[in-house]
Design an enzyme around this catalytic site. Structure first.
Site, short mmCIF file in Angstrom:
data_model
loop_
_atom_site.label_atom_id
_atom_site.label_comp_id
_atom_site.label_asym_id
_atom_site.label_seq_id
_atom_site.Cartn_x
_atom_site.Cartn_y
_atom_site.Cartn_z
N HIS A 103 -10.58 -5.60 9.47
CA HIS A 103 -11.36 -5.23 8.16
C HIS A 103 -12.71 -4.59 8.00
O HIS A 103 -13.39 -5.11 7.09
CB HIS A 103 -11.27 -6.61 7.07
CG HIS A 103 -10.11 -7.36 6.98
ND1 HIS A 103 -9.32 -7.95 7.95
CD2 HIS A 103 -9.40 -7.60 5.58
CE1 HIS A 103 -8.35 -8.64 7.24
NE2 HIS A 103 -8.18 -8.30 6.09
N GLU A 152 0.69 -1.26 0.09
CA GLU A 152 0.12 -0.01 -0.07
C GLU A 152 0.92 1.17 0.22
O GLU A 152 0.48 2.22 -0.80
CB GLU A 152 -1.05 -0.14 1.08
CG GLU A 152 -2.07 -0.70 1.03
CD GLU A 152 -1.99 -2.25 1.17
OE1 GLU A 152 -0.90 -2.73 1.63
OE2 GLU A 152 -2.71 -3.20 0.96
#
Lengths: 435, 328
Positions: free
Chosen positions: B131, B62
């Protein structure tokens, strides 16, 4: 022994009632039969009387609340009797308390009721307990040391010139909210016993004696404002020859009196005539309701009666289906009940048209305000000999003036004229009642 | 004008197709955004149409690909980077907060960062604490970033197109449980301006400000409240920063009551921000305390019932409204 005051069943179909206004407060001494509160059903407002003499206990149902019949409203105690703890019928469900919060509260000696239910789910949680501890000393919300108010309520109060500090707040902890200010502003426009002393008196005492209207007068005032303010009124006037009507009354009075013991009146004849005409003109027997016109299937003629307590309108139900003798005897009973203040909710309910007759006074003609939600009302003046032209000759004839007030949302001039024409025709030729 | 029922994911996909066709500088990068069309299928078909040069699959990195996107934006492209879960954006925080958000200011306005970071957040899908987060306020806090959270397919398409055309870095946060929802989307091209709230339902009794998936909950709650005679006005800010406070204040001036609903945590969250702004700008119009409905201050549980208990639901909103309307 305390005596229960419950929401009474005031009519056959009544299932719940609304407390409009308490006329007494907790601790007041009341006499049996004294009006203590006003109750509104879906039809009328009536006073409810004390069921015993004694001292009023806590008022368990607040003004504006609607509760089922037989709900306990208050108890009346004998002087000196101990007041029992009552749970108010309107109390919110108890908040749920997490076990940890309960343990902490017990350890810290905090009353569980002093901990506000956390967030929106009405649950008291452990993290609220320390906050409740710090809040404890300044529990002035309950002691009434400070009056709480919402910013919006204060803004409105400034705009409307209402003194919010004197109001009883309906929000949590008695917080004065916008609704309370609006109500107070509305109440200030009519004289009421609680507000009249607070009216501003500039300079010296004004040369006025204040009277408190009776419940009936207050409700009449409210309804007349509502009616005159919302229903566009128009009026049709007709002069009628009353000789045939007087003649009919003179002929029918003795047999009806023999049969029923009551004296037939012009009002009875007018009720019968109106009922007969109304059956033919449903728009005069109707009401406006938010853009719709309701045509009443029954013809129920109300007759306005002045009593010591104010104006009341008992109703002759299904008058179009009744014989004159029945109308006369029912009307007589209703008048007696009205003067004694003993009319029931059913007696006052479901009128579809109103007759108001000041013929017994020196009134030639007058115009009435509609009795909401009805679409028409007939005002009748005295019957008196007046010069009339009959067949080209000037003669003296008993005459009366009829004034029909109409709601222009339901009736127009032509339709109202047809209805009034039929009424005039039946007064001048009452044998038409047989047709 | 013709309209169709589209899924939220399809509406986003259309926005990307249209903007890539319109401007050759627009490019897409992220994990599995190429041949696979991204795990939530938002980039579907882009690779086949525009090829590897404009639609780049990246390693699971990322910070790396966000840095590439920031650099590409500063040097003339209009990249749309996809960070699969907002939870993973924490890895790219330096690139977003210290580089993307600051560049325009620190280079005296000479550098521009026309970057969109698409990501998705929210709970309710059993994805557990790593998540399921709603981290929108992390970005709302940073000057220089625009933060958008669309709740409907229509808003998603119109706002994504506006985001791609904007010359500033935009954090575009979708919701994992909205991708399958459907709504009407016009055939013709349209844009929705950034920073304009939408009144999703008019009402006079109470204002409910809700974001992302909570808008759907607020609308359901409003239907139930209407059956109780309470008319709620539901406002979706759509853009969290810059916030259209005027629309909210106008509504509160009418209703006098405010309930703010957001899926982020209660403490230091979006509900607190809106409450603070409204009490300052509409103090005199408030008739009741401002209510906050937000996720509990706990990491989101994996356990289904506990997860549902932690995030706000319709009943929480109804309870909050009932607490402030003081109905007799």
């Amino acid at each position: 022994m305390a005596v229960d005051l419950i929401m009474p069943k005031l009519g056959l179909t009544m299932e719940e009632g609304t407390v409009v206004r308490w006329l007494v407060t907790e601790g007041d001494h009341v006499e049996k039969g004294q009006p203590v509160l006003e109750v509104e059903t879906d039809k009328v407002v009536v006073e409810v009387e004390a069921t015993a003499s004694g001292v009023m206990g806590p008022l368990l149902v607040g003004e504006g609340k609607t509760v089922p019949i037989t709900t306990l409203l208050a108890r009346i105690y004998a002087p000196g009797e101990k007041v029992e703890e009552e749970t108010s019928a309107e109390e919110a469900p108890a908040p749920r308390i997490t076990p940890l919060a309960r343990r902490m509260a017990e350890k810290e000696g905090v009353a569980l009721s002093s901990i506000p239910a956390y967030r929106s789910d009405r649950r008291v949680r452990a993290e609220e307990v320390p906050a409740a501890l710090t809040r404890r000393p300044s529990d002035s919300r309950r002691t009434g040391q400070r009056i709480f108010s919402s910013p919006r309520a204060r803004l409105r109060a400034r705009e409307l010139g209402v003194d919010w500090q004197g109001l009883a707040g309906s929000g949590p902890w008695g917080r004065v909210v916008e609704k309370d200010v609006l109500r107070a502003a509305q109440a200030a426009t009519r004289p009421s016993p609680t507000l009249s002393p607070a009216l501003p008196v500039k300079g010296e005492e004004r040369d006025v004696t204040w009277e408190t209207p009776t419940t009936v007068q207050r409700i009449t005032a409210e309804r007349m404002i509502a009616s005159f303010g919302s229903a566009p009124h128009f009026y049709l006037i007709a002069e009628v020859h009353a000789d045939a009507l007087l003649d009919l009354r003179a002929r029918l009075l003795p047999p009806i009196e023999r049969r029923t013991g009551v004296r037939l009146t012009i009002t009875d004849l007018l009720v019968k005539i109106l009922a007969t005409a109304l059956a033919k003109y449903p728009r005069a027997n109707a009401f406006w309701d938010e853009g719709r016109i309701g045509l009443n299937r029954q013809v129920n003629v109300g007759v306005a009666v002045a009593t010591d307590a104010g104006l009341v309108v008992p109703v002759l139900h299904q008058a179009d289906r009744k014989l004159l003798a029945q109308i006369a005897s029912e009307r007589t009973q209703l008048m007696e009940k009205a003067r004694a203040g003993r009319l029931s909710v059913d007696d006052l309910s479901d009128g579809t048209f109103t007759l108001t007759n000041l013929g017994m006074f020196r009134v030639d003609a007058f115009q009435a305000i509609l009795n909401p939600p009805q679409s028409a009302i007939l005002a009748v003046g005295r019957i008196v000999e007046r010069p009339a032209v009959v067949g080209g000759q000037l003669v003296a004839r008993p005459m009366a003036v009829l004034s029909l007030s109409c709601d222009h949302r339901v009736l127009d001039g032509a339709l109202a004229a047809q209805f009034l024409g039929r009424v005039v025709e039946l007064i001048e030729q009452p044998y038409g009642l047989l047709a | 004008m013709t309209v169709r029922q589209l899924q939220y994911r399809e509406a986003l996909n259309e926005a990307l197709h249209e903007e890539m066709a319109r401007n050759p500088s627009v490019c897409v990068l992220g994990e599995d955004v190429g041949r696979y069309g991204s795990p939530f299928q938002v980039t579907r078909g882009l690779f086949d149409k525009y090829g590897e040069k404009r639609v780049r699959d990246t390693p699971i990195s990322e910070e790396g690909f966000t840095g590439i996107a920031v650099g590409a934006a500063m040097t003339g492209l209009r990249p749309v980077a996809e960070i699969l879960y907002i939870d993973f954006s924490t890895l790219a925080m330096d690139q977003i907060v210290n580089q993307a958000a600051k560049a325009r200011y620190m280079f005296g306005g000479k550098a521009r960062v026309p970057l969109v970071i698409r990501t998705q957040g929210g709970g309710g899908r059993g994805n557990a604490a790593h998540h399921s987060q709603s981290l929108e306020m992390w970005y709302v806090h940073i000057p220089g970033l625009i933060v958008i959270q669309p709740s409907t397919p229509y808003d998603a398409k119109g706002l994504l197109k506006s985001a791609i055309r904007n010359d500033n870095p935009v954090i575009f946060i979708e919701h994992k449980l909205l991708y399958n929802t459907t709504g009407l989307v016009p055939d013709e091209e349209y844009l929705i301006p950034i920073g304009v709230a939408d009144v999703k339902r008019p009402g006079d009794d109470v204002t409910i400000v809700a974001t992302s998936r909570m808008v759907l909950f607020a609308l359901n709650a409003a239907e139930e409240l209407a059956r109780q005679g309470i008319e709620a006005e539901v406002i979706d800010p759509r853009t969290l920063k810059p916030l259209d406070i005027d629309t909210i204040v106008r509504s509160v001036e009418k209703t006098g009551r405010l309930v703010v609903v957001n899926e982020g945590h209660l403490t230091g969250g979006f509900t607190a921000e809106v409450a603070a702004r409204v009490q300052r700008e509409a103090f005199d119009w408030l008739d009741a305390p401002i209510m906050q409905v937000a996720t509990e201050d706990v990491p989101l549980p994996y356990n289904g019932p506990l997860e549902l208990e932690a995030i706000p639901n319709e009943q929480d909103i109804i309870n909050a409204v009932q607490e402030v309307v003081y109905r007799d």
